[in-house]
Design a protein around this motif. Sequence first.
Motif, PDB file in Angstrom:
ATOM      1  N   ARG A 166       0.851  -1.208   0.000  1.00 49.09           N
ATOM      2  CA  ARG A 166       0.000   0.000   0.000  1.00 49.09           C
ATOM      3  C   ARG A 166       0.880   1.249   0.000  1.00 49.09           C
ATOM      4  NH1 ARG A 166      -4.661  -0.228  -2.098  1.00 49.09           N
ATOM      5  NH2 ARG A 166      -5.961  -1.824  -1.225  1.00 49.09           N
ATOM      6  N   ARG A 167       1.943   1.206   0.783  1.00 47.82           N
ATOM      7  CA  ARG A 167       2.871   2.337   0.853  1.00 47.82           C
ATOM      8  C   ARG A 167       3.537   2.556  -0.509  1.00 47.82           C
ATOM      9  NH1 ARG A 167       8.085   2.497   4.797  1.00 47.82           N
ATOM     10  NH2 ARG A 167       8.747   4.598   4.307  1.00 47.82           N
ATOM     11  N   LEU A 168       3.900   1.462  -1.171  1.00 44.23           N
ATOM     12  CA  LEU A 168       4.492   1.554  -2.500  1.00 44.23           C
ATOM     13  C   LEU A 168       3.502   2.203  -3.467  1.00 44.23           C
ATOM     14  CD1 LEU A 168       6.755   0.854  -4.502  1.00 44.23           C
ATOM     15  CD2 LEU A 168       5.724  -1.408  -4.741  1.00 44.23           C
ATOM     16  N   GLN A 169       2.249   1.794  -3.409  1.00 50.80           N
ATOM     17  CA  GLN A 169       1.221   2.374  -4.264  1.00 50.80           C
ATOM     18  C   GLN A 169       1.080   3.874  -3.997  1.00 50.80           C
ATOM     19  OE1 GLN A 169      -2.824   1.209  -3.418  1.00 50.80           O
ATOM     20  NE2 GLN A 169      -3.466   1.601  -5.519  1.00 50.80           N
ATOM     21  N   THR A 170       1.050   4.253  -2.734  1.00 49.20           N
ATOM     22  CA  THR A 170       0.942   5.660  -2.359  1.00 49.20           C
ATOM     23  C   THR A 170       2.137   6.458  -2.843  1.00 49.20           C
ATOM     24  OG1 THR A 170      -0.362   5.062  -0.419  1.00 49.20           O
ATOM     25  CG2 THR A 170       0.672   7.245  -0.395  1.00 49.20           C
TER      26      THR A 170
END
Length: 178
Positions: A166-170
């Motif tokens: 999720r952090r990578l996506q953000t």
Amino acid sequence: MCFNFLGMRHALILVGSICLLFLSTPAFAAERVVLKYGIFRESLSVEELSIFAQTGELSRSLRVNLALARQDPKAIRQYLTKPMKVNLVFLDRVLNSQIGNIILAQIIQVISTPSQRANRQALRAPLVLSASQDRQVSLIEIIKNYFTNEVEVDGDRLERAYRQLRRLQTNLQDLFGL
């Protein structure tokens, strides 16, 4: 001019890598998952874990393992299957950056090779392959696309890997306005 050349070079390397991944996937896809919960270690087929992820149907061994580890199958299934949308070119750029290395290091604490060697490289390839298939990445796709016969998954930290994706996506959205 130099920037454009570097961009083209990077794109050609990415396209070449994807072609190699597609040509070699069947021979090198993971077949077994070693699911670890504390002192418990259970080896199961990737197919068995995939069926659980797709249908919610637990095999006997997976049901026992999750019960012994006091894990909620619904939560585990969500962490395995919830997709994150990504742009393939930007994903490749981020994975080869400082922030990408930090995120990969954190995911490697959850999903890794049995030998614990070349983990970053072993994780980059399934991430890119997963994204190239449908512009999304999920943990089950990463596991299925791993290039070793066996992949180890620390079940106690599965939520952590999900949060890192999720952090990578953000980060991709913030960096590139996606």
